[in-house]
Design a protein around this motif. Sequence first.
Motif, PDB file in Angstrom:
ATOM      1  N   GLY A  66       0.833  -1.200   0.000  1.00  0.00           N
ATOM      2  CA  GLY A  66       0.000   0.000   0.000  1.00  0.00           C
ATOM      3  C   GLY A  66       0.866   1.247   0.000  1.00  0.00           C
ATOM      4  O   GLY A  66       2.094   1.192  -0.101  1.00  0.00           O
ATOM      5  N   ALA A  67       0.213   2.376   0.147  1.00  0.00           N
ATOM      6  CA  ALA A  67       0.914   3.661   0.105  1.00  0.00           C
ATOM      7  C   ALA A  67       1.833   3.807   1.316  1.00  0.00           C
ATOM      8  O   ALA A  67       1.489   3.384   2.413  1.00  0.00           O
ATOM      9  CB  ALA A  67      -0.093   4.804   0.078  1.00  0.00           C
ATOM     10  N   PRO A  68       3.008   4.401   1.112  1.00  0.00           N
ATOM     11  CA  PRO A  68       3.915   4.636   2.243  1.00  0.00           C
ATOM     12  C   PRO A  68       3.346   5.658   3.219  1.00  0.00           C
ATOM     13  O   PRO A  68       2.449   6.429   2.878  1.00  0.00           O
ATOM     14  CB  PRO A  68       5.191   5.165   1.587  1.00  0.00           C
ATOM     15  CG  PRO A  68       4.973   5.180   0.129  1.00  0.00           C
ATOM     16  CD  PRO A  68       3.569   4.831  -0.154  1.00  0.00           C
ATOM     17  N   ALA A  69       3.901   5.657   4.415  1.00  0.00           N
ATOM     18  CA  ALA A  69       3.482   6.601   5.451  1.00  0.00           C
ATOM     19  C   ALA A  69       4.047   7.984   5.162  1.00  0.00           C
ATOM     20  O   ALA A  69       5.051   8.128   4.468  1.00  0.00           O
ATOM     21  CB  ALA A  69       3.962   6.117   6.817  1.00  0.00           C
ATOM     22  N   GLN A  70       3.409   8.968   5.712  1.00  0.00           N
ATOM     23  CA  GLN A  70       3.872  10.353   5.617  1.00  0.00           C
ATOM     24  C   GLN A  70       4.117  10.864   7.027  1.00  0.00           C
ATOM     25  O   GLN A  70       3.412  10.506   7.955  1.00  0.00           O
ATOM     26  CB  GLN A  70       2.819  11.230   4.934  1.00  0.00           C
ATOM     27  CG  GLN A  70       2.436  10.769   3.540  1.00  0.00           C
ATOM     28  CD  GLN A  70       3.569  10.899   2.552  1.00  0.00           C
ATOM     29  OE1 GLN A  70       4.306  11.875   2.578  1.00  0.00           O
ATOM     30  NE2 GLN A  70       3.724   9.925   1.691  1.00  0.00           N
TER      31      GLN A  70
END
Length: 133
Positions: A66-70
Amino acid sequence: MGKSANKAGGRRLVTAAVVVVSLVIVVGCVVWFLRQDTASVGVISDQQYQAVKIGDQRSSVLKRLGAPAQGLDVSKFPPARSGQQCDYYSESGAVMDPSVFRFCFAGGRLVSKESSDELQQQPSPSISLSFPG
Protein backbone atom coordinates in the motif's frame (compact mmCIF):
# COMPACT_ATOMS: atom_id res chain seq x y z
CA MET A 1 -53.51 26.10 29.95
CA GLY A 2 -50.40 26.37 32.17
CA LYS A 3 -49.93 22.58 32.31
CA SER A 4 -50.19 22.14 28.55
CA ALA A 5 -47.67 24.96 27.94
CA ASN A 6 -45.28 23.28 30.39
CA LYS A 7 -45.72 19.94 28.61
CA ALA A 8 -45.06 21.52 25.20
CA GLY A 9 -41.95 23.28 26.52
CA GLY A 10 -40.71 20.04 28.08
CA ARG A 11 -41.26 18.16 24.81
CA ARG A 12 -39.32 20.80 22.89
CA LEU A 13 -36.47 20.53 25.36
CA VAL A 14 -36.40 16.73 25.09
CA THR A 15 -36.54 16.93 21.27
CA ALA A 16 -33.68 19.45 21.22
CA ALA A 17 -31.61 17.24 23.52
CA VAL A 18 -32.25 14.18 21.32
CA VAL A 19 -31.21 16.14 18.22
CA VAL A 20 -28.01 17.35 19.86
CA VAL A 21 -27.08 13.88 21.13
CA SER A 22 -27.84 12.37 17.71
CA LEU A 23 -25.63 14.94 15.99
CA VAL A 24 -22.78 14.24 18.41
CA ILE A 25 -23.09 10.49 17.75
CA VAL A 26 -23.15 10.96 13.97
CA VAL A 27 -20.15 13.30 13.99
CA GLY A 28 -18.28 10.93 16.29
CA CYS A 29 -18.97 7.97 13.98
CA VAL A 30 -17.80 9.92 10.93
CA VAL A 31 -14.58 10.98 12.65
CA TRP A 32 -13.94 7.42 13.87
CA PHE A 33 -14.53 6.02 10.37
CA LEU A 34 -12.19 8.55 8.76
CA ARG A 35 -9.46 7.80 11.32
CA GLN A 36 -9.81 4.06 10.71
CA ASP A 37 -9.48 4.60 6.98
CA THR A 38 -6.26 6.60 7.27
CA ALA A 39 -4.79 4.77 10.27
CA SER A 40 -3.70 1.83 8.14
CA VAL A 41 -1.94 3.91 5.46
CA GLY A 42 1.77 3.23 5.64
CA VAL A 43 1.42 0.56 8.33
CA ILE A 44 2.80 -2.95 7.77
CA SER A 45 3.70 -6.00 9.85
CA ASP A 46 7.18 -7.39 10.40
CA GLN A 47 6.15 -10.37 8.25
CA GLN A 48 5.28 -8.04 5.37
CA TYR A 49 8.64 -6.31 5.79
CA GLN A 50 10.47 -9.65 5.72
CA ALA A 51 8.58 -10.80 2.60
CA VAL A 52 9.89 -7.91 0.47
CA LYS A 53 13.12 -8.93 -1.26
CA ILE A 54 16.02 -6.98 -2.75
CA GLY A 55 15.40 -6.69 -6.49
CA ASP A 56 11.59 -6.47 -6.19
CA GLN A 57 10.02 -3.83 -8.40
CA ARG A 58 8.74 -0.74 -6.62
CA SER A 59 5.33 -1.08 -8.28
CA SER A 60 4.88 -4.60 -6.91
CA VAL A 61 6.07 -3.54 -3.44
CA LEU A 62 3.57 -0.67 -3.41
CA LYS A 63 0.83 -3.02 -4.60
CA ARG A 64 1.62 -5.43 -1.74
CA LEU A 65 2.19 -2.90 1.04
CA GLY A 66 0.00 0.00 0.00
CA ALA A 67 0.91 3.66 0.10
CA PRO A 68 3.91 4.64 2.24
CA ALA A 69 3.48 6.60 5.45
CA GLN A 70 3.87 10.35 5.62
CA GLY A 71 5.35 12.37 8.45
CA LEU A 72 7.31 9.62 10.21
CA ASP A 73 10.47 10.45 12.14
CA VAL A 74 13.12 9.03 9.80
CA SER A 75 16.08 10.81 11.39
CA LYS A 76 17.44 7.46 12.65
CA PHE A 77 18.25 6.45 9.08
CA PRO A 78 21.33 7.56 7.19
CA PRO A 79 20.66 9.74 4.14
CA ALA A 80 19.59 7.86 1.03
CA ARG A 81 22.26 7.44 -1.61
CA SER A 82 22.15 9.63 -4.67
CA GLY A 83 19.51 8.48 -7.15
CA GLN A 84 17.57 6.45 -4.59
CA GLN A 85 13.96 6.98 -3.66
CA CYS A 86 13.01 5.68 -0.21
CA ASP A 87 9.57 4.78 1.12
CA TYR A 88 8.83 4.49 4.83
CA TYR A 89 6.29 2.38 6.72
CA SER A 90 5.38 2.10 10.38
CA GLU A 91 5.07 -1.21 12.23
CA SER A 92 1.56 -2.46 12.86
CA GLY A 93 0.51 -3.63 16.29
CA ALA A 94 3.25 -1.78 18.16
CA VAL A 95 1.92 0.47 20.90
CA MET A 96 5.12 1.99 22.23
CA ASP A 97 7.92 3.09 19.87
CA PRO A 98 6.96 1.17 16.70
CA SER A 99 9.67 0.23 14.23
CA VAL A 100 10.01 2.24 11.06
CA PHE A 101 10.77 0.28 7.90
CA ARG A 102 12.65 1.86 5.01
CA PHE A 103 12.69 0.56 1.44
CA CYS A 104 15.05 2.32 -1.01
CA PHE A 105 14.68 1.96 -4.76
CA ALA A 106 16.92 2.83 -7.68
CA GLY A 107 15.85 2.35 -11.25
CA GLY A 108 12.49 1.08 -10.04
CA ARG A 109 13.99 -1.86 -8.10
CA LEU A 110 14.55 -2.37 -4.38
CA VAL A 111 18.24 -1.90 -3.60
CA SER A 112 18.11 -1.76 0.20
CA LYS A 113 15.76 -2.24 3.10
CA GLU A 114 16.24 -1.69 6.80
CA SER A 115 14.27 -1.18 9.98
CA SER A 116 14.90 1.27 12.76
CA ASP A 117 15.29 -1.73 15.10
CA GLU A 118 18.16 -3.06 12.96
CA LEU A 119 19.87 0.32 13.15
CA GLN A 120 19.65 0.32 16.95
CA GLN A 121 21.20 -3.16 17.14
CA GLN A 122 24.25 -2.24 15.07
CA PRO A 123 27.30 -1.60 17.21
CA SER A 124 28.38 1.99 17.41
CA PRO A 125 31.71 2.66 15.77
CA SER A 126 34.41 2.83 18.38
CA ILE A 127 37.20 5.32 18.32
CA SER A 128 40.56 4.42 19.70
CA LEU A 129 43.13 7.07 20.33
CA SER A 130 46.81 6.44 20.76
CA PHE A 131 49.20 8.93 22.12
CA PRO A 132 52.93 8.77 21.65
CA GLY A 133 55.06 8.00 24.58
